[in-house]
Design a protein around this motif. Sequence first.
Motif, PDB file in Angstrom:
ATOM      1  N   UNK A   1       0.842  -1.194   0.000  1.00 54.72           N
ATOM      2  CA  UNK A   1       0.000   0.000   0.000  1.00 54.72           C
ATOM      3  C   UNK A   1       0.875   1.240   0.000  1.00 54.72           C
ATOM      4  N   UNK A   2       1.083   1.802  -1.168  1.00 54.61           N
ATOM      5  CA  UNK A   2       1.926   2.984  -1.356  1.00 54.61           C
ATOM      6  C   UNK A   2       3.352   2.738  -0.889  1.00 54.61           C
ATOM      7  N   UNK A   3       3.785   1.499  -0.897  1.00 54.38           N
ATOM      8  CA  UNK A   3       5.159   1.185  -0.491  1.00 54.38           C
ATOM      9  C   UNK A   3       6.065   0.936  -1.688  1.00 54.38           C
ATOM     10  N   UNK A   4       5.504   1.011  -2.902  1.00 57.69           N
ATOM     11  CA  UNK A   4       6.306   0.846  -4.110  1.00 57.69           C
ATOM     12  C   UNK A   4       6.809   2.180  -4.663  1.00 57.69           C
ATOM     13  N   UNK A   5       6.434   3.284  -4.020  1.00 54.34           N
ATOM     14  CA  UNK A   5       6.639   4.593  -4.637  1.00 54.34           C
ATOM     15  C   UNK A   5       8.107   4.983  -4.739  1.00 54.34           C
ATOM     16  N   UNK A   6       8.988   4.353  -3.961  1.00 55.38           N
ATOM     17  CA  UNK A   6      10.415   4.677  -4.029  1.00 55.38           C
ATOM     18  C   UNK A   6      11.217   3.617  -4.787  1.00 55.38           C
ATOM     19  N   UNK A   7      10.546   2.597  -5.290  1.00 56.96           N
ATOM     20  CA  UNK A   7      11.240   1.526  -6.020  1.00 56.96           C
ATOM     21  C   UNK A   7      11.442   1.947  -7.471  1.00 56.96           C
ATOM     22  N   UNK A   8      12.661   1.926  -7.991  1.00 58.23           N
ATOM     23  CA  UNK A   8      12.884   2.295  -9.399  1.00 58.23           C
ATOM     24  C   UNK A   8      12.135   1.368 -10.353  1.00 58.23           C
ATOM     25  N   UNK A   9      11.760   1.908 -11.499  1.00 54.44           N
ATOM     26  CA  UNK A   9      11.038   1.117 -12.504  1.00 54.44           C
ATOM     27  C   UNK A   9      11.761  -0.180 -12.837  1.00 54.44           C
ATOM     28  N   UNK A  10      13.078  -0.110 -12.961  1.00 54.90           N
ATOM     29  CA  UNK A  10      13.846  -1.280 -13.376  1.00 54.90           C
ATOM     30  C   UNK A  10      13.783  -2.418 -12.362  1.00 54.90           C
ATOM     31  N   UNK A  11      13.425  -2.101 -11.116  1.00 50.30           N
ATOM     32  CA  UNK A  11      13.407  -3.105 -10.055  1.00 50.30           C
ATOM     33  C   UNK A  11      12.011  -3.684  -9.845  1.00 50.30           C
ATOM     34  N   UNK A  12      10.974  -2.967 -10.298  1.00 50.99           N
ATOM     35  CA  UNK A  12       9.592  -3.401 -10.056  1.00 50.99           C
ATOM     36  C   UNK A  12       9.327  -4.823 -10.551  1.00 50.99           C
TER      37      UNK A  12
END
Length: 211
Positions: free
Chosen positions: A115-126
């Motif tokens: 829940x809104x915890x992906x906001x700091x993960x770079x696109x390449x890591x998603x």
Amino acid sequence: MSEDDWLADTRTSYDTVAESYAGQLRDALTGEPYLRAALKLFAGQVGVGRVADVGCGPGHVTAYLHELGVDAFGIDLSPAMVDIARRDHPGIRFEVGSMTDLDLPDASVAGLLAFWSLVHIPDAVIPAVFDGFRRVLRPRAPLLVGFHAGHGSRLKTEGYGGHPMRVHVHRRRPEQVASWLRDAGFTIEAQLLLDPDQAAPGAVLFALRAA
């Protein structure tokens, strides 16, 4: 920036703002009827078993899931956040960990929340993060993902009481997040766009791990 760099910056930033952040979010769900409804729907989808709240912060959402009868536990990158979650919500399990390397057995959880915890993960890591979510979820188990909707990223250098931070905040199109989830082996069940007329809309995706 290497993975170690942005992870270290994120951990340090949230350790720094942990008390202020917890104070601001403690009653945040009270004024969010659609988010509460999404969490209730998610809770109704979960079968028997434990549910991981990944990136749980101070544990307010984990605790809300408990109120709904879900056997939820929290994982967060920030040790200071985990300390506050344990203090504010005794009796609920919270542990330090990273969604980039979940220390959970395969097919061990009956549901997973980010829940809104992906906001700091770079696109390449998603994509790797979503692969990890799929690994730890049981077949046909639900996943609920909430995030900032939109385009682009910005560097956040101050927040939550004026404390220094160094994190990139990423906004993402729901269709892109859905595409990453499908590639990782999830079926998209539903999508909710929140505050579409505001400057900072949010999005919630419901997905199921494929069998």
